[in-house]
Design an enzyme around this catalytic site. Structure first.
Site, mmCIF file in Angstrom:
data_model
loop_
_atom_site.group_PDB
_atom_site.id
_atom_site.type_symbol
_atom_site.label_atom_id
_atom_site.label_comp_id
_atom_site.label_asym_id
_atom_site.label_seq_id
_atom_site.Cartn_x
_atom_site.Cartn_y
_atom_site.Cartn_z
ATOM 1 N N HIS A 275 0.828 -1.219 0.000
ATOM 2 C CA HIS A 275 0.000 0.000 0.000
ATOM 3 C C HIS A 275 0.861 1.267 0.000
ATOM 4 C CE1 HIS A 275 -3.271 -2.733 1.334
ATOM 5 N NE2 HIS A 275 -2.305 -3.262 2.066
ATOM 6 N N SER B 188 15.160 21.312 -16.358
ATOM 7 C CA SER B 188 13.973 22.118 -16.613
ATOM 8 C C SER B 188 14.400 23.397 -17.311
ATOM 9 C CB SER B 188 13.299 22.444 -15.287
ATOM 10 O OG SER B 188 12.533 23.627 -15.407
ATOM 11 N N LYS C 281 16.448 21.571 -11.218
ATOM 12 C CA LYS C 281 15.753 20.315 -11.511
ATOM 13 C C LYS C 281 16.602 19.285 -12.225
ATOM 14 C CE LYS C 281 11.505 19.908 -11.670
ATOM 15 N NZ LYS C 281 10.561 19.129 -10.906
ATOM 16 N N GLU D 38 9.919 8.176 -16.906
ATOM 17 C CA GLU D 38 8.552 8.661 -17.137
ATOM 18 C C GLU D 38 8.067 8.320 -18.546
ATOM 19 O OE1 GLU D 38 8.090 12.849 -15.972
ATOM 20 O OE2 GLU D 38 9.699 12.488 -14.542
#
Ligand code: ARG
Length: 459
Positions: free
Chosen positions: A156, A277, A283, A290
């Site tokens: 979980h 970024s 970043k 992804e």
């Protein structure tokens, strides 16, 4: 251009229909398989005396030339020659005349395309298979480095029990190993030769189908001409195998994305596998992971698209089935794109062992082990569970871990706890006492790695 099938038509095809109907844009990638299949077919026609042997030889030689010309980019395909099958047949006939016109004897594009797609996908499976084997090697090699790298295991997405990074990696080894066996299985069913099915009802010519199958390296021939040209279950099966494979890559990618976050900080992607970024200078984004997660969507979509395309078409061939190609080609391309980059991203990332260990300590990951300690001292498990539940409630209130209890604190909850408790619930013990087959102990994961290596050696 006059159509190869133009005999009964008095008008030429509408330009829009030519464009609409044509599949050459995407089926040209099957030219090698189409040519190989045609050479085998011609050879068989010659052997059976269905066409003159000299014509069969001429066809084979010229098809080889055409293959080399396509390889070298010297051939321009024509939209109004519709597909790869008729483009190649037209080039052949332009070059060798009547002999070329004899190639299509006892054959239909329906069995031809069924042959080509099987051959094409079997070649692709071989390539994906090699990439998967590489991925398995990467996982085992990394696992060997991390049999003592303790990290929290989750259920979980809540900390559950400690495991090791090697154990986690070997979980993916198991999944990808099944993906490999699914591909092998899929190929076994694909490996059946449909030529000779004709348009749908076979042919009157005395074809030697077994000979063609052998020439092309197939294990068997299809046993029903309607089925041979009608089904694309093998395409759907591959789309399903690839979907499952992508699901596994996607889950691991999702974990790597989480683990790269400041909050987890379990791993850091190599600079070469991260992106920045355009506005936020600090970043470092796990774009590769992804994108793999994202691309899984299109592979799933193709599976559903293919199932839907096939669900309502009567036997035998229908033009709908031309729609099998773009989705399965894209699924294959996507997997071939993702697997290598996934492997390199994984093998170059930095594993932050200290953070993993730290992470394994909070969140009462050894609560089960405290209960097991009490059980070993004679308490029934359900009672032990309740006692430890109270300890956890106390620990939450006092903001400490179970292994930070003093002996006095332990005594409040049970009088059978001795000072051997500290050793019994250390992270190392929690992991390494789980020696059950398939468990995370260094010893058991070591055995799993050994058997993985044996499996790999046998591939
Ligand atoms: N391009 C077609 C396909 O991909 C080849 C078979 C066409 N057969 C036909 N009778 N129109 O399915």
């Amino acid at each position: 251009m006059a159509k190869l099938w133009g005999g009964r038509f008095s008008k030429s095809t509408d330009k829009k229909v030519d464009d609409f109907n044509s599949s050459i844009r995407f089926d040209k990638r099957m030219y090698r398989q189409d040519i190989k299949g045609s050479i085998a077919h011609a050879k068989m026609l010659g052997k059976q005396g269905i066409i003159p042997k000299e014509d069969a030889d001429k066809i084979a030689v010229e098809l080889q030339n055409i293959s080399a010309d396509i390889d070298a980019g010297r051939v321009e395909f024509l939209i109004d020659a519709e597909d790869i099958h008729m483009n190649i047949e037209k080039i052949l006939t332009d070059r060798i005349g009547d002999a070329g016109k004899r190639l299509h004897t006892g054959r239909s594009r329906n069995d031809q395309v069924a042959l080509d797609i099987r051959m094409y996908l079997m070649d692709e499976i071989a390539e994906i298979r090699a990439m998967l084997i590489h991925a398995l090697t990467v996982l085992v090699d990394m696992a060997k480095e991390h049999t003592e790298t303790i990290m929290p295991g989750y259920t979980h997405l809540q900390k559950a029990q400690p495991v090791t990074f090697a154990h986690h990696l070997m979980a993916y080894f198991e999944m990808l190993k099944r993906d490999l066996s699914r591909l092998d299985d899929c190929k076994r069913r694909m490996n059946v030769m449909p030529l000779g099915s004709g348009a749908l009802a076979g042919t009157t010519y005395p074809l030697d189908r077994e000979f063609v199958a052998k020439e092309l390296g197939f294990d068997a021939v299809t046993m029903n001409s309607l089925d041979g040209v009608s089904d694309r279950d093998f395409v759907i099966e591959l789309a399903s195998c690839l979907s499952m494979l992508m699901m596994h890559l996607s889950r691991f990618s999702e974990e790597l994305i989480l683990w790269s976050s400041h909050e987890f900080s379990f791993v850091e992607m190599d600079d070469a596998f991260s992106t920045g970024s355009s506005i936020m200078p600090q970043k470092k984004n796990p774009d590769v992971a992804e994108l793999i997660r994202g691309k899984t969507g299109r592979v799933y979509g193709h599976l559903m698209g293919l199932l839907t395309t096939m669900k309502g078409i009567p036997l035998a061939y229908n033009k709908d089935m031309q729609e099998d190609k773009e989705p399965i080609f894209d699924s294959v391309d996507t997997v071939k794109l993702c697997l290598p980059v996934f492997c390199d991203m994984l093998s170059t990332m930095t594993v932050k062992k200290d953070n993993m260990l730290k992470g394994s300590k909070g969140g009462f990951t050894n609560a089960t082990d405290v209960a097991d300690y009490l059980v070993k001292k004679g308490l029934p498990f359900r009672e032990a569970h309740a006692v430890v539940g109270k300890m956890v409630a106390y620990a939450v209130l006092n903001d400490k871990n179970l292994d930070e209890f003093t002996m006095d604190e332990f005594a409040r909850f049970s009088d059978i706890i001795g000072d051997d408790i500290y050793d019994a619930i250390s992270m190392e013990t929690c992991v390494n006492d789980r020696r059950v087959i398939g468990g995370p102990a260094k010893e058991t994961v070591g055995a799993a790695i050994k058997s993985a290596e044996e499996y790999m050696a046998g591939l």
